[in-house]
Scaffold this active site. Structure first.
Site, PDB file in Angstrom:
ATOM      1  N   ASP A  40      -0.870   6.370   6.887  1.00 34.15           N
ATOM      2  CA  ASP A  40      -1.036   4.857   6.969  1.00 34.15           C
ATOM      3  C   ASP A  40      -1.881   4.623   8.079  1.00 34.15           C
ATOM      4  O   ASP A  40      -2.062   5.626   9.194  1.00 34.15           O
ATOM      5  CB  ASP A  40       0.600   4.395   7.152  1.00 34.15           C
ATOM      6  CG  ASP A  40       0.327   2.877   6.985  1.00 34.15           C
ATOM      7  OD1 ASP A  40      -0.615   2.338   6.326  1.00 34.15           O
ATOM      8  OD2 ASP A  40       1.549   2.338   7.395  1.00 34.15           O
ATOM      9  N   THR A  99      -5.689  -1.665   7.149  1.00 36.88           N
ATOM     10  CA  THR A  99      -5.716  -2.985   7.016  1.00 36.88           C
ATOM     11  C   THR A  99      -7.259  -3.254   7.639  1.00 36.88           C
ATOM     12  O   THR A  99      -7.530  -4.520   7.537  1.00 36.88           O
ATOM     13  CB  THR A  99      -4.724  -3.752   8.050  1.00 36.88           C
ATOM     14  OG1 THR A  99      -4.839  -3.014   9.360  1.00 36.88           O
ATOM     15  CG2 THR A  99      -3.242  -3.583   7.596  1.00 36.88           C
ATOM     16  N   ARG A 101       6.295  -8.296   1.238  1.00 34.17           N
ATOM     17  CA  ARG A 101       7.040  -7.908   2.339  1.00 34.17           C
ATOM     18  C   ARG A 101       7.891  -9.216   3.061  1.00 34.17           C
ATOM     19  O   ARG A 101       8.975  -9.099   3.375  1.00 34.17           O
ATOM     20  CB  ARG A 101       6.450  -7.335   3.482  1.00 34.17           C
ATOM     21  CG  ARG A 101       7.215  -6.839   4.717  1.00 34.17           C
ATOM     22  CD  ARG A 101       6.311  -6.133   5.541  1.00 34.17           C
ATOM     23  NE  ARG A 101       5.820  -4.855   5.079  1.00 34.17           N
ATOM     24  CZ  ARG A 101       4.722  -4.250   5.814  1.00 34.17           C
ATOM     25  NH1 ARG A 101       4.280  -4.760   6.637  1.00 34.17           N
ATOM     26  NH2 ARG A 101       4.256  -2.899   5.081  1.00 34.17           N
ATOM     27  N   LYS A 116       0.752  -1.301  -0.009  1.00 28.47           N
ATOM     28  CA  LYS A 116      -0.063   0.238  -0.025  1.00 28.47           C
ATOM     29  C   LYS A 116       1.032   1.198   0.006  1.00 28.47           C
ATOM     30  O   LYS A 116       0.544   2.225  -0.797  1.00 28.47           O
ATOM     31  CB  LYS A 116      -0.930  -0.031   1.285  1.00 28.47           C
ATOM     32  CG  LYS A 116      -1.940  -1.121   1.124  1.00 28.47           C
ATOM     33  CD  LYS A 116      -2.789  -1.146   2.343  1.00 28.47           C
ATOM     34  CE  LYS A 116      -2.510  -1.501   3.567  1.00 28.47           C
ATOM     35  NZ  LYS A 116      -2.003  -3.220   3.736  1.00 28.47           N
ATOM     36  N   THR A 117       1.825   1.174   0.695  1.00 30.17           N
ATOM     37  CA  THR A 117       2.804   2.445   0.935  1.00 30.17           C
ATOM     38  C   THR A 117       3.745   2.474  -0.403  1.00 30.17           C
ATOM     39  O   THR A 117       3.786   3.629  -1.027  1.00 30.17           O
ATOM     40  CB  THR A 117       3.780   2.463   1.982  1.00 30.17           C
ATOM     41  OG1 THR A 117       3.124   1.971   3.342  1.00 30.17           O
ATOM     42  CG2 THR A 117       4.721   3.421   1.999  1.00 30.17           C
TER      43      THR A 117
END
Length: 361
Positions: A134, A183, A242, A89-90
């Protein structure tokens, strides 16, 4: 700027405070824009859509949206990205900023504790810039209400003075794009969620996509890896880039110390076995969760608070880290009465499910 004071209830600006030699107490502006330094996380972040692997449908939609915004010469609509942690997302927010040729300011909702925090960062924005927040579902109510006019009308409503001398002023803001990431999209209030022009869910990655991520990361870090070695790491990465990137580094450590430095299928599997990450990508905590439900609670159902207490883990760790992949892999079931281990979960641990046990007699 003269109408804004620096006392209680006012706003402080990092840029002006630095000029005056005062300490900057605003935690938000510490990361005003993305700077791709030499740290591991930043060094492997893609800068464009060609380097961003996966999320094909989202990328195609964004390419059209960005091109349309450029032709109109207007900022992008506000965007909300949601999905499990670690899916990019980032990273996608950084790619959008890079493709639009604008700066991006990054912060997180827990850092916006006081009204002055969100006001300060909004006032520091320039036209066309992107503000990335975030975990936006954790915004406090005051910060959220400050965002409403900023997102809709690009204005900031501020109250100056106290009691009878108090007055409300409306400060115009440059047109910007807010990108939120969360999330837990369900925990966003409806007024905030409805102000986003685009809402997208990021999906778990396939093994093929993760293998590409692994090879790309290995190339950047100058790690020698073959296709089978990349696929072996991808299979145990829980569908999450990740985790795949983290495992590349861990396996490369084993390859350098115990082998000839090259990662092949055997090296990858042996290294991940030592790290106790099985072929499904489950680690000790995941297996302990499934075993606990089976051994102590007859396979469930059992409440998440009970599971967290028995494992000495935080409830949010269970819900945000362990459960999403266990549910997606079909190893765990979430019912109105609690969590249950699925027949596939029993088989993964080498056990017979209750229904299978009955068929033996």
């Amino acid at each position: 700027m003269a109408i804004i004071s620096d006392n209680e209830g006012g706003v402080s600006f990092p840029r002006s405070s630095q000029k005056n030699g005062r300490n900057n107490r605003n935690p938000v502006i510490k990361s005003e824009s993305i700077e791709y330094d030499n740290t591991f996380e930043n060094s492997i972040r893609p800068k464009d859509f060609d380097g961003y692997i996966g999320q094909s449908a989202l990328k195609e939609t964004l390419k059209i949206t960005l091109e349309a915004a450029k032709l109109r010469e207007k900022p992008l609509d506000h965007m909300l990205f949601y999905g499990p942690p670690g899916l990019g997302k980032t990273t996608i927010a950084g790619v959008i900023a890079s493709q639009m040729g604008v700066d991006i300011k990054i912060t997180s909702a827990p850092a916006l504790e006081r009204p002055r925090d969100i006001i300060g960062i909004l006032m520091s924005l320039k036209g066309g810039e992107i503000l990335f927040i975030d975990e936006i579902h954790r915004l406090n109510k005051v910060a959220e209400e400050i965002l409403y006019p900023a997102m809709e009308d690009f204005t900031l409503d501020m109250t100056m003075g106290k009691s009878q001398t108090a007055k409300t002023i409306r400060v115009p803001l440059p047109k910007f794009t807010l990108i939120g990431a969360t999330t837990k999209a369900g925990e966003l209030s409806s007024p905030l969620r409805d102000r986003f022009g685009m809402v997208h869910r990021l999906e778990f990655y396939t093994i093929e996509e993760l293998a590409q991520v692994v090879k790309r990361t290995a190339k950047i870090l100058e790690i020698d890896i073959d296709d089978k070695g990349a696929a072996a790491i991808a299979r145990r990465s829980r569908g999450t880039p990740r985790i795949a990137n983290r495992l590349v580094k861990r396996v490369s450590d084993f390859a350098i110390v115990k082998y000839d430095g090259k990662i092949n299928e055997k090296v990858a599997n042996d290294s991940l076995d030592i790290l106790k990450i099985d072929e499904f990508g489950l680690d000790n905590t995941d297996r302990a969760l499934l075993s606990l439900i089976i051994d102590k609670y007859d396979g469930g159902p059992v409440g998440v608070e009970t599971i967290a207490a028995a494992l000495s883990e935080d409830v949010r760790t269970i819900e945000d880290v362990c459960e999403p992949y266990l549910l997606q892999a079909g190893l765990l079931q979430r019912t109105p009465r609690g969590r249950k281990v699925s027949p596939e979960g029993y088989r993964h641990l080498g056990l017979l499910a209750p229904a299978e046990q009955q068929t033996l007699f």
